[in-house]
Design a protein around this motif. Structure first.
Motif, PDB file in Angstrom:
ATOM      1  N   GLU A  55       0.740 -19.659  -7.508  1.00 55.37           N
ATOM      2  CA  GLU A  55      -0.260 -20.119  -8.471  1.00 55.37           C
ATOM      3  C   GLU A  55      -1.548 -20.559  -7.789  1.00 55.37           C
ATOM      4  O   GLU A  55      -2.606 -20.609  -8.424  1.00 55.37           O
ATOM      5  N   THR A  56      -1.465 -20.898  -6.517  1.00 55.65           N
ATOM      6  CA  THR A  56      -2.643 -21.387  -5.789  1.00 55.65           C
ATOM      7  C   THR A  56      -3.391 -20.256  -5.092  1.00 55.65           C
ATOM      8  O   THR A  56      -4.421 -20.505  -4.469  1.00 55.65           O
ATOM      9  N   TYR A  57      -2.904 -19.023  -5.181  1.00 55.98           N
ATOM     10  CA  TYR A  57      -3.531 -17.922  -4.446  1.00 55.98           C
ATOM     11  C   TYR A  57      -4.873 -17.538  -5.072  1.00 55.98           C
ATOM     12  O   TYR A  57      -5.005 -17.453  -6.296  1.00 55.98           O
ATOM     13  N   GLY A  58      -5.831 -17.282  -4.208  1.00 51.83           N
ATOM     14  CA  GLY A  58      -7.097 -16.708  -4.639  1.00 51.83           C
ATOM     15  C   GLY A  58      -7.161 -15.256  -4.221  1.00 51.83           C
ATOM     16  O   GLY A  58      -6.138 -14.605  -3.985  1.00 51.83           O
ATOM     17  N   ALA A  59      -8.367 -14.730  -4.113  1.00 54.69           N
ATOM     18  CA  ALA A  59      -8.534 -13.344  -3.682  1.00 54.69           C
ATOM     19  C   ALA A  59      -8.050 -13.188  -2.245  1.00 54.69           C
ATOM     20  O   ALA A  59      -8.283 -14.049  -1.388  1.00 54.69           O
ATOM     21  N   ASP A  60      -7.354 -12.106  -1.979  1.00 57.04           N
ATOM     22  CA  ASP A  60      -6.799 -11.864  -0.646  1.00 57.04           C
ATOM     23  C   ASP A  60      -6.664 -10.357  -0.457  1.00 57.04           C
ATOM     24  O   ASP A  60      -6.204  -9.653  -1.365  1.00 57.04           O
ATOM     25  N   SER A  61      -7.053  -9.877   0.712  1.00 54.22           N
ATOM     26  CA  SER A  61      -7.002  -8.433   0.969  1.00 54.22           C
ATOM     27  C   SER A  61      -5.588  -7.944   1.258  1.00 54.22           C
ATOM     28  O   SER A  61      -5.321  -6.749   1.208  1.00 54.22           O
ATOM     29  N   ARG A  62      -4.677  -8.848   1.551  1.00 52.25           N
ATOM     30  CA  ARG A  62      -3.324  -8.441   1.888  1.00 52.25           C
ATOM     31  C   ARG A  62      -2.509  -8.108   0.642  1.00 52.25           C
ATOM     32  O   ARG A  62      -2.763  -8.666  -0.434  1.00 52.25           O
ATOM     33  N   PRO A  63      -1.497  -7.267   0.777  1.00 47.80           N
ATOM     34  CA  PRO A  63      -0.570  -7.065  -0.346  1.00 47.80           C
ATOM     35  C   PRO A  63       0.120  -8.382  -0.685  1.00 47.80           C
ATOM     36  O   PRO A  63       0.359  -9.222   0.198  1.00 47.80           O
ATOM     37  N   PRO A  64       0.471  -8.603  -1.958  1.00 44.15           N
ATOM     38  CA  PRO A  64       1.072  -9.884  -2.356  1.00 44.15           C
ATOM     39  C   PRO A  64       2.305 -10.261  -1.544  1.00 44.15           C
ATOM     40  O   PRO A  64       2.456 -11.424  -1.152  1.00 44.15           O
ATOM     41  N   ILE A  65       3.197  -9.299  -1.275  1.00 43.65           N
ATOM     42  CA  ILE A  65       4.421  -9.654  -0.559  1.00 43.65           C
ATOM     43  C   ILE A  65       4.106 -10.090   0.866  1.00 43.65           C
ATOM     44  O   ILE A  65       4.760 -10.985   1.414  1.00 43.65           O
ATOM     45  N   GLU A  66       3.074  -9.499   1.469  1.00 41.16           N
ATOM     46  CA  GLU A  66       2.700  -9.904   2.829  1.00 41.16           C
ATOM     47  C   GLU A  66       2.199 -11.341   2.832  1.00 41.16           C
ATOM     48  O   GLU A  66       2.531 -12.133   3.722  1.00 41.16           O
ATOM     49  N   ARG A  67       1.401 -11.689   1.828  1.00 40.56           N
ATOM     50  CA  ARG A  67       0.902 -13.058   1.729  1.00 40.56           C
ATOM     51  C   ARG A  67       2.054 -14.030   1.486  1.00 40.56           C
ATOM     52  O   ARG A  67       2.137 -15.101   2.108  1.00 40.56           O
ATOM     53  N   SER A  93      10.366  -1.491  -2.335  1.00 39.81           N
ATOM     54  CA  SER A  93      11.476  -2.389  -2.009  1.00 39.81           C
ATOM     55  C   SER A  93      12.504  -2.385  -3.128  1.00 39.81           C
ATOM     56  O   SER A  93      12.154  -2.315  -4.314  1.00 39.81           O
ATOM     57  N   ALA A  94      13.767  -2.471  -2.747  1.00 35.26           N
ATOM     58  CA  ALA A  94      14.834  -2.602  -3.745  1.00 35.26           C
ATOM     59  C   ALA A  94      15.094  -4.064  -4.075  1.00 35.26           C
ATOM     60  O   ALA A  94      15.815  -4.372  -5.027  1.00 35.26           O
ATOM     61  N   LYS A  95      14.544  -4.977  -3.282  1.00 38.87           N
ATOM     62  CA  LYS A  95      14.735  -6.409  -3.498  1.00 38.87           C
ATOM     63  C   LYS A  95      13.511  -7.019  -4.171  1.00 38.87           C
ATOM     64  O   LYS A  95      12.380  -6.571  -3.955  1.00 38.87           O
ATOM     65  N   SER A  96      13.739  -8.081  -4.942  1.00 41.87           N
ATOM     66  CA  SER A  96      12.642  -8.760  -5.632  1.00 41.87           C
ATOM     67  C   SER A  96      11.854  -9.634  -4.668  1.00 41.87           C
ATOM     68  O   SER A  96      12.285  -9.906  -3.543  1.00 41.87           O
ATOM     69  N   PHE A  97      10.676 -10.076  -5.133  1.00 39.94           N
ATOM     70  CA  PHE A  97       9.884 -11.019  -4.341  1.00 39.94           C
ATOM     71  C   PHE A  97      10.729 -12.237  -3.967  1.00 39.94           C
ATOM     72  O   PHE A  97      10.738 -12.671  -2.818  1.00 39.94           O
ATOM     73  N   THR A  98      11.417 -12.788  -4.956  1.00 36.23           N
ATOM     74  CA  THR A  98      12.220 -13.991  -4.707  1.00 36.23           C
ATOM     75  C   THR A  98      13.290 -13.741  -3.658  1.00 36.23           C
ATOM     76  O   THR A  98      13.505 -14.566  -2.758  1.00 36.23           O
ATOM     77  N   HIS A  99      13.961 -12.604  -3.743  1.00 34.09           N
ATOM     78  CA  HIS A  99      15.020 -12.275  -2.790  1.00 34.09           C
ATOM     79  C   HIS A  99      14.435 -12.102  -1.391  1.00 34.09           C
ATOM     80  O   HIS A  99      14.996 -12.603  -0.399  1.00 34.09           O
ATOM     81  N   LEU A 100      13.306 -11.423  -1.273  1.00 36.43           N
ATOM     82  CA  LEU A 100      12.678 -11.212   0.033  1.00 36.43           C
ATOM     83  C   LEU A 100      12.187 -12.525   0.628  1.00 36.43           C
ATOM     84  O   LEU A 100      12.291 -12.747   1.844  1.00 36.43           O
ATOM     85  N   GLN A 132      22.842  -7.907 -15.406  1.00 32.47           N
ATOM     86  CA  GLN A 132      22.931  -9.150 -14.629  1.00 32.47           C
ATOM     87  C   GLN A 132      23.390  -8.935 -13.183  1.00 32.47           C
ATOM     88  O   GLN A 132      23.531  -9.891 -12.430  1.00 32.47           O
ATOM     89  N   GLY A 133      23.624  -7.695 -12.797  1.00 30.89           N
ATOM     90  CA  GLY A 133      24.210  -7.441 -11.484  1.00 30.89           C
ATOM     91  C   GLY A 133      23.396  -7.989 -10.335  1.00 30.89           C
ATOM     92  O   GLY A 133      23.915  -8.686  -9.457  1.00 30.89           O
ATOM     93  N   GLU A 134      22.078  -7.709 -10.314  1.00 33.25           N
ATOM     94  CA  GLU A 134      21.254  -8.090  -9.167  1.00 33.25           C
ATOM     95  C   GLU A 134      21.091  -9.605  -9.061  1.00 33.25           C
ATOM     96  O   GLU A 134      21.218 -10.190  -7.984  1.00 33.25           O
ATOM     97  N   VAL A 135      20.803 -10.267 -10.183  1.00 29.20           N
ATOM     98  CA  VAL A 135      20.586 -11.707 -10.124  1.00 29.20           C
ATOM     99  C   VAL A 135      21.876 -12.444  -9.785  1.00 29.20           C
ATOM    100  O   VAL A 135      21.878 -13.440  -9.049  1.00 29.20           O
TER     101      VAL A 135
END
Length: 436
Positions: A55-67, A93-100, A132-135
């Protein structure tokens, strides 16, 4: 050889020299847990730590997952919240942001605090994945490798995060006047420690002491009491007693090399030292070093899980033993009693007694102090008579309010006395109202 000077002459840091506030990363699926994330961020900030979230992120040139993964790396603590959505996945990616983010926190050996929505809690169906398998796989992995707390609403989640940070950093998370001490006498624990010292059960280095009781009994304050008053008196320690908190994940307790590195790093010694070298260097300091290990102990299907206590005791059994006592590991076993549906099972009422008995069974030669219990009203009445308290309250008699606090709590819980932290919060409110 690395210098041991930081342990023997470390000055008290001035305010401008103190380290930055610990950073806490907040991770969860976004859409279903927006109110929960907001509450957790609020709790982290009000507790004096820095909250890091997308929620605190501003503009960033990096991909979201990298940030996101980079931010996990800059934080000391990872707070993961999982309900019934697995969350979105980054491209490729087969994994979610949260999982990674969770995997990255584990890989970097961060302090991982996990909170799962309780199975019995009501939850909007719109926020439940059709499959519900993944979660459920993610929840199973996390529950296997960590002690997971559960919540039914955002208030319960906020309280759980506050308590977890409190236990992790050993600091008070609610601002209260300096006049408010943690007033319990703890005479039973003090007397047992004195008997152990007289009986030569604390003559060898290392000697293990186990402190145990419900998590809300302010274990960190009792540890400070031991450091500042009891150990020097009973053990005739040469010079000041140095205390270091050694945080460990549950999955690390069966890895002796990891424990050794954590102790060495916390004590400003060479993290590549083996056990023999670490023991010798701590002994050569000439003063008493108290190593505090906070661990959580819970009931699982009615059985006390004291594995962490047992593993730590066994770890110190292989240390070389020397005289006199120079290294004192203190295992702070904090009970997490059943909540939610488990609180209604037949065995839940005696959970604390069963946990205490189980700790005694695995302790071996360790000194097990009596269980930290509730504060009795008579102790608070003695505190309330202090002239400083009466002055802060403008001469108002606090005893009627104190007695009402105890009466309401004891009637609602059927307990005798109050847990230390709940009482401290109430007395803090009383003092602040008087000061205002």
């Amino acid at each position: 050889m690395p210098s041991t000077e930081p342990l023997t002459s470390r000055p008290i840091a001035a305010a401008h020299d103190r380290p930055r506030r610990p950073r806490v990363y907040v991770s969860s699926a976004a859409l279903d847990l927006a109110p929960a994330r907001a509450r957790v961020v609020e709790v982290i900030r009000s507790s004096g730590y820095e909250a890091v979230s997308m929620e605190t992120y501003g503009a960033d040139s990096r991909p979201p997952i990298e940030r996101c993964l980079a931010d996990v790396g800059t934080c000391e603590v990872y707070v993961g919240i999982v309900a019934w959505r697995y969350g979105s996945t980054p491209p490729g990616s087969a994994k979610s942001f949260t999982h990674l983010e969770y995997d990255e926190a584990v890989r970097l050996r961060k302090q991982v605090l996990l909170f799962h929505l309780d199975e019995q809690a009501s939850w909007p169906t719109v926020h439940v994945d059709r499959s519900q398998g993944e979660v459920r796989r993610l929840r199973k992995i996390q529950a296997r490798d960590h002690i997971v707390d559960h919540f039914a609403d955002v208030d319960q989640l906020g309280g759980g995060v506050r308590r977890a940070l409190h236990r992790l950093f050993g600091e008070s998370t609610a601002p209260v006047p300096n006049l408010l001490p943690f007033i319990a006498n703890r005479h039973a624990q003090r007397d047992e420690l004195a008997r152990a010292a007289r009986g030569e059960r604390l003559e060898l280095s290392p000697s293990v002491v186990v402190v145990h009781g419900a998590a809300e009994q302010s274990h960190h304050k009792f540890a400070e009491f031991m450091q500042e008053q009891l150990l020097g008196r009973f053990l005739r320690a040469a010079g000041p007693v140095h205390m270091f908190g050694i945080p460990l994940r549950a999955a690390e307790l069966d890895q002796p090399d990891v424990i050794t590195r954590r102790i060495a790093g916390s004590c400003s010694l060479d993290v590549d030292a083996d056990v023999d070298t670490l023991a010798r260097r701590l002994h050569e300091l000439g003063s008493l070093t108290m190593l505090r290990f906070p661990v959580e102990v819970e009931m699982r299907r009615g059985r006390p899980d004291v594995t962490q206590v047992d593993q730590l005791i066994r770890y110190f059994e292989v240390w070389p033993h020397r005289r006199p006592l120079r290294v004192l590991p203190v295992i702070s076993a904090q009970y997490r009693l059943p909540s939610g549906w488990a609180a209604h099972l037949p065995w839940s009422g005696s959970a604390a007694d069963r946990l205490a008995a189980a700790i005694g069974e695995v302790a071996g030669a360790a000194v097990v102090l009596p269980q930290l219990g509730n504060v009795e009203m008579v102790e608070v009445e003695v505190w309330a008579e202090l002239p400083e308290v009466r002055r802060l309250l403008g001469g108002t008699d606090p005893l009627p309010t104190i007695r009402k606090i105890f009466q309401e709590y004891e009637q609602s819980t059927r307990e005798r006395g109050m847990p230390m932290e709940k009482l401290a919060a109430k007395l803090g409110e009383l003092l602040r109202s008087g000061a205002a």
